[in-house]
Design an enzyme around this catalytic site. Sequence first.
Site, PDB file in Angstrom:
ATOM      1  N   LYS A 143       0.607  -1.144  -0.307  1.00  0.00           N
ATOM      2  CA  LYS A 143      -0.207  -0.060   0.215  1.00  0.00           C
ATOM      3  C   LYS A 143       1.065   0.704  -0.171  1.00  0.00           C
ATOM      4  CE  LYS A 143      -1.069   0.504   5.366  1.00  0.00           C
ATOM      5  NZ  LYS A 143      -0.306   1.445   5.636  1.00  0.00           N
ATOM      6  N   THR A 144       2.207   1.799   0.537  1.00  0.00           N
ATOM      7  CA  THR A 144       2.947   2.519   0.600  1.00  0.00           C
ATOM      8  C   THR A 144       3.357   2.863  -0.636  1.00  0.00           C
ATOM      9  OG1 THR A 144       3.314   2.236   2.984  1.00  0.00           O
ATOM     10  CG2 THR A 144       4.804   4.019   1.420  1.00  0.00           C
ATOM     11  N   ASP A 173      -4.188   7.704   4.926  1.00  0.00           N
ATOM     12  CA  ASP A 173      -3.525   6.051   4.189  1.00  0.00           C
ATOM     13  C   ASP A 173      -4.650   5.216   6.225  1.00  0.00           C
ATOM     14  OD1 ASP A 173      -2.224   3.541   4.953  1.00  0.00           O
ATOM     15  OD2 ASP A 173      -0.248   4.297   5.084  1.00  0.00           O
ATOM     16  N   GLU A 174      -4.017   4.062   6.920  1.00  0.00           N
ATOM     17  CA  GLU A 174      -4.728   3.660   7.808  1.00  0.00           C
ATOM     18  C   GLU A 174      -6.089   3.821   7.781  1.00  0.00           C
ATOM     19  OE1 GLU A 174      -3.286   0.967   8.873  1.00  0.00           O
ATOM     20  OE2 GLU A 174      -0.970   0.911   7.701  1.00  0.00           O
ATOM     21  N   GLN A 230      -7.268  -4.877  10.476  1.00  0.00           N
ATOM     22  CA  GLN A 230      -6.167  -3.899  10.925  1.00  0.00           C
ATOM     23  C   GLN A 230      -6.168  -2.857  12.344  1.00  0.00           C
ATOM     24  OE1 GLN A 230      -2.446  -4.615   9.518  1.00  0.00           O
ATOM     25  NE2 GLN A 230      -3.456  -4.856   8.014  1.00  0.00           N
ATOM     26  N   ARG A 243       2.767  -9.427  10.497  1.00  0.00           N
ATOM     27  CA  ARG A 243       4.419  -8.636  10.623  1.00  0.00           C
ATOM     28  C   ARG A 243       5.657  -9.872  10.294  1.00  0.00           C
ATOM     29  NH1 ARG A 243       2.248  -4.388   9.745  1.00  0.00           N
ATOM     30  NH2 ARG A 243       0.617  -6.449   9.821  1.00  0.00           N
TER      31      ARG A 243
END
Length: 739
Positions: free
Chosen positions: A58-59, A247-248, A278, A628
Site C-alpha cells: 500500500k505504501t 492511510d490507515e 487491522q 508482521r
Amino acid sequence: MDVRGFADAEMGQGESTGVDAGDAVEAALVERLNDPQRTAVTHDAGPLLILAGPGSGKTRVITSRIAYLVSVRGIQPWELLAITFTNKAAREMRERVEVLLPGTKGLWISTFHSMGARILRREIEALGSYTRDFSIYDTSDRNQLIKRVIKQQGFDTTRFRAPALGGWISNAKNGVWGDGESPEELETDGTLEGEVYGKVRRAYVQAMRDNNALDFDDLLLLTLELFEHHPGIRDQYARRFRHVMVDEYQDTNRVQYRITRHLASGHDNLAVCGDPDQSIYAWRGADVRNILDFEQDFGTPTVVKLEQNYRSKGNILKAASALIGYNSERKQKGLWTEADDGARLCVLECGDENDEARELAHQIRGLRAQGGKLSDVAVFYRANFMQRALETALRQSNLAYQVVGGVEFYSRREVRDLISFLRLAINQRDDIAFRRVVNVPARGIGETSLTRLAEFASARGLSLCEAVRLDEALAQIRGRAKKGLAEFGRMLDALEELREVGAAVAIDLVLGAIDREAWMRAMDDGGGTEDREANIDELSTHAAEFDRMHPDAGLRGFLEEIALVSEVDGMEEGAEKVALMTLHAAKGLEFPNVFIVGVEEELLPHARAIAEGGEEEERRLFYVGLTRARERLFLSWARTRLFFGESRWNRPSRFLEEIPEELVEGGTPEMDEEEALGAFEAPASAPDLAVGARVLHPHFGPGKVLTLSGSGINARATVNFDDYGTKQLLLQYANLERA
C-alpha cells in the site's frame, strides 16, 4: 527511479518521436505494479477506497499515486495532502516520493496531529485565547498540570490521581467512553468524584489557555473547530488540497473523520487506504465504521482490493486468514502470495512466564546459530508487565535487545530540561516549562518561593515568566531565592533571542547559558554522567539533522516534531538487537522472525476487552501480530503466570484453536515432524535418542521423547516433560541426557 528523468531519456532532447512524455512517465510508474495497484495509482478523480491487506504494497501505491498525479495529471505538489498515522510512516513516504520526484517542494505528507499543528500555527489566532507560539504538551506535561490543578482546587492528589483524571478529560474531548457512566454524567451526578472531575476539567482547560498550550487532543479538536466555525479558513484548505489521501483509514476516530470530510469538501477527491481487519485502536477512539461505511458516505466510490501479499510465507498467511475469518465486522478479502509455504507455525507450551522467557531465548539462540541476526527477531506481547521476564532471560543469555518505545528518550531528565528551555524561548506563557527549569542548574529556589511567585502572578493574570521580571514580584521573595529568580529572569530575556534561530544553534546557546559542565556535575548521582552527556549529544545531532532537512522550520518546527514522537519512532533500525514491543506498537512493522508470547485466555484476548464486547478487536490485534512475520512465527503460552503478585492458572487462547492444525508443527497426523523437517540425524553432541526414551533436561527435568526430526543444527526433539508440558528443543543446545 526518477520518473521525470525516465521520460526525458525516452523522449530525447528536442526529438519528436510521436510518443507522449506523459505516457512514458505513466509507463515508468506502473511497470512494477500488479493490476489492482495500477488501478488505484491511475484513478483520476472522485472518491477511492483501497482495501489493502497486510504486506500488499500500500505504501508503494500511495507514493506512486502521488508521483502519478504530479507527473502525469499535472497536479502541483502543494495541492496534495497525504496523511498517515506515525512519523515513521510519514518519513518513509516522503523518502519514497523523493526517489520518484527528486527536489519536489511543498508536498504535505504528515500525521493527523502534525497536520493539525501546522494548520494551527497559521490559523489559531482566529479562535482567540491562543497565539501561534503555543506549546504542545505531552502526556507527562498534561499530568503535571492536572496534578497542580487538583492541589489548587483543594483535593487530595493521592485519592484523585492526575493520570486517571487526564484520561477522563481526554475521553470526554473525543467522545470515547465505555458502557459505564459518561464524563458528562459523572460531572452532574452529585458525587464527590463528579464534583472533582467537573472542577478539575474546567480549571485544566483554563490553565491550558493561560499557558498558551495544547495537548494532543487539542491539535485535532481545535483544527475541527476552525473548520466548522470559520468556513472561510476551511474553504481555503479545501481549495488548496485538490487531492487528499489518508492511510490507515480504519484507525481514524470521529474527529479525524470530520476533518477529512471538511478537507475533501467541494471536490470529493479523497483516496483512503486501509484494512478493517487491522483496526486495533477502538480504546483510543478509532471507529472501524469509518472505513466500513465509506461507500455509503461517498456515494459510489471506486473500490480496489489489494490482495496479493509480498511479505509472508504461505503458512503464515493461511493461518492469519483463517483466524480473521472468524470476525463478522469486516470486508471480505482473499489474501494470497506467490511465496512458498515455508515453515509451519511453532506453538510452545510453557510452565510459567520465566519458563516461557527462557524458551524464547533458547529459540532465538537457535535461529542465530542457523545464520540469523538478532535484528531479524521481534517479540510481541499484549501487556507491558510481561516485559520483565523477557528482559531477564535475554540478559542472562547475553542476547542484546531494545524495548521499542520512542517516547522514553524524550522522558529523560536532561532531555526534558533542555526541551523546556527551548519551549520557553518560543512561548513564555508556558508555566509548566518554567517550573521545570527555573532551578536548573540549582539557584536556591524552593517551593515556598515559587508558590509566592505563582500567587503574585495569578492575582494579576500574569504568567510566571512575566512575574519573575517584575521588581514588585521579587520583593515578595527572600534570601538566595530572590537572587536566583532575578538571574533566571535575565536568562529569559536571552532566551527570547533564540526564537528565530535553528534548533541546533538554540541548543548550543542554551547549554552555554546554563554552564553545561556545572549542570552535568549537579546531576551526577555517583554513577557518572556519560549516559546523560550522550543523550544531550544525541539531541543536538538530531537538531542539526532536522535543520538540514527543514531549513525553514526553525526552532518552532523542531519542537513540534519532537512533541509528536510516537512509540516506534525511537526504534534503532538495523541495530543488532532483538526488538521487544507491545502488539499495538508492532503495527506497520515487519520482521523475518516473530514471537508472540502470552497467547492465553484473559490475556490475548484480554479479559477486559471480552467483558466489553471487544473479542473481534482482540482477534484483529492478534492478526496484526501474525502478519508482521515474514519467515518464521512462534506462539507461546504459559500454564501459570504471575499477574501483579498473584499466580494464575491459564488456558491456551481460543485464537490458537482457530488456526488450522495442519499449519502448526506436529499439529496433524497427516504431516509429522519427519515429513516437515526431514529424516532425523542426531548432531554429534546429542545423546543416543529414540522415540519413547526417557530424558533429563537441566531445567525442565524428566520427560519422554515424542518425536525426533531434522538433522544437523535443525535436529530437534519434541519432549513431554513431567512438570513443564510439551516442548520442542533444538538438540544442539538442549543438553539432554538419557534418564
